[in-house]
Enzyme design. Structure first.
Site, PDB file in Angstrom:
ATOM      1  CB  THR A 339       2.148  -1.604   0.305  1.00 64.08           C
ATOM      2  OG1 THR A 339       3.454  -2.176   0.177  1.00 64.08           O
ATOM      3  CG2 THR A 339       1.213  -2.617   0.936  1.00 64.08           C
ATOM      4  CB  CYS A 340       3.739   3.182  -1.020  1.00 67.40           C
ATOM      5  SG  CYS A 340       2.285   3.849  -1.753  1.00 67.40           S
ATOM      6  CG  ASP A 341       7.780  -0.849   2.531  1.00 63.33           C
ATOM      7  OD1 ASP A 341       8.879  -0.640   1.994  1.00 63.33           O
ATOM      8  OD2 ASP A 341       7.652  -1.200   3.708  1.00 63.33           O
ATOM      9  CB  SER A 342      11.195  -0.709  -1.633  1.00 65.41           C
ATOM     10  OG  SER A 342      11.081   0.350  -2.524  1.00 65.41           O
ATOM     11  CG  ASN A 378       0.129   1.785   1.623  1.00 66.85           C
ATOM     12  OD1 ASN A 378       0.658   1.499   0.566  1.00 66.85           O
ATOM     13  ND2 ASN A 378       0.690   2.640   2.438  1.00 66.85           N
TER      14      ASN A 378
END
Ligand SMILES: Cc1ncc(COP(=O)(O)O)c(C=O)c1O
Length: 389
Positions: A339-342, A378
């Site tokens: 996903t784009c999440d850190s 996402n």
């Protein structure tokens, strides 16, 4: 730091061609396998079921479907003679697809909405759990049928389980008598006692203490003319992830002895294992979809992550053994999700040989509290199950 196993080490554990590890290794090496793939072994489910039956001969099993409600697991257990523990109408519907008699199920959720309660009673469930007076009031709505009701008690709030299940549920032992009388006053039957120490409970002393407490409660209830017919010792039986745990026979021996010593033969004893049955029956195969070098570490981005199968790292406080096929010098690495999440980072500080985009990494024992608590954040696809043997 999380240890990593090489696939050759796994191969050495493959003793016969029939062993499901061989099929797993073949899938791992199969270049056109679509990942992420959850490889579910039917035979491992029955192996785990019979191992627990052997370790606790007096105790019948109601598989708690919450860690993994896959229809193959339900079907395999049903054909091996297992019963089931359910907590919601959705779980009831899934389990009833086997054709099992609903009167043999236990609904173990101590706090149910009226709607959930209605649906469970209409479905034909007769055995319920409560731990407070408000829940007992709900029983008054069911006048057509005499329900059997267990009281869930707690022994103390701080046990040595990885997931403490006594924090949110369970009355104190002082409350049991009053609650038992209240159940009888509703016209339903006080049927017995239950406890749940917590999940991945690595200390069998907790069970023994809870069984000793049951003994004292049974004596007290006997004097009041309240007959205990059933004791439910919950789930919580541990499996090996990274840290070693005792073999199940060894772990359960003192529990079985405590039951024989303290619980008279006329009282039926059941358990509600979830993790012990399902965790090791599933392994996850992922593919590396990206790679970068950041702050002295090699970052690998996999096609499954914290928002999906690895949600167990967050909710279940688990770390799954990592298996790779590559050899060579081990380098400081990070495994992150797609996903784009850190936040989506599963392992930071892992020592593994260097990998390339397209290589596979496998994670063992991902069958409990993993996929069920994940999402498709996402709008990424969820892993697919592949059933073997
Ligand atoms: C009421 C109840 N029974 C059984 C279980 C299964 O526990 P485990 O997977 O640790 O065996 C749980 C887990 O949350 C539970 O809440």
């Amino acid at each position: 730091m999380t240890p990593c196993m090489n696939i050759t080490a796994l191969s050495q554990r493959v003793t016969q061609p029939a062993d499901n590890s061989q099929t797993l290794l073949n899938l791992f090496r199969q270049s056109d396998l679509r990942t992420p793939a959850l490889v579910l072994s039917r035979s491992q489910i029955s192996t785990n079921y019979h191992a627990l039956r052997h370790a606790l001969p007096r105790v019948s099993i109601h598989y708690a479907v919450k860690p993994n409600i896959h229809p193959v697991i339900i079907d395999e257990l049903y054909h091996n003679g297992s019963n089931f523990d359910v907590c919601s109408a959705g779980e009831v519907n899934e389990v009833l697809k086997t054709g099992i008699d609903p009167a043999t199920l236990i609904h173990s959720h101590p706090i149910k909405s009226r709607d959930e309660f209605d649906k469970a009673v209409s479905a034909g469930i007769e055995l319920f759990v409560v731990d407070n007076a408000e829940e007992i009031k709900k029983l008054k709505h069911y006048t057509n049928k005499k329900l059997k009701v267990l009281i869930r008690y707690r022994i103390k709030t701080n046990t040595q389980a990885v997931v403490n299940l006594q924090y949110k549920f369970g009355c104190t032992t002082d409350e049991v008598l009053t609650l038992a009388k209240q159940i009888e006053q509703t016209g339903h039957q006080f049927f017995g006692l239950c406890f749940h120490i917590g999940s991945q409970c690595v200390n069998n002393e907790n069970y023994i203490e809870a069984i000793e407490t049951a003994h004292k409660l049974i004596q007290m209830l006997d004097m009041e003319g309240l007959n205990v017919q059933l004791l439910d010792i919950g789930g919580g039986f541990p499996i090996q992830y990274i840290e070693p745990v005792p073999q199940i026979d060894e772990f359960c021996k003192p529990i079985a002895e405590a039951l024989d010593r303290h619980i008279r033969p006329g009282i039926k004893v059941i358990s509600e294992p979830g993790r012990f049955i399902s965790a090791t029956s599933v392994n996850l195969i992922t593919t590396i979809v990206g790679k970068s070098y950041r702050d002295g570490k090699i970052w690998y981005y996999l096609d499954d992550g914290l928002y999906s199968t690895f949600s167990g790292i967050v909710f279940d406080k688990c770390q799954y053994p990592v298996v790779t096929a590559n050899n060579g010098e081990e380098k400081l690495s990070v495994l992150a999700g797609p996903t784009c999440d850190s936040f989506d980072v599963m392992y930071d500080g892992l020592m593994i040989p260097e990998h390339n985009v397209g290589d596979r990494i496998m994670f063992m024992a991902t069958g409990a509290y993993c996929e069920v608590s994940g999402s498709n954040f996402n709008a990424l696809p969820r892993p697919k199950y592949i059933v073997i043997d």
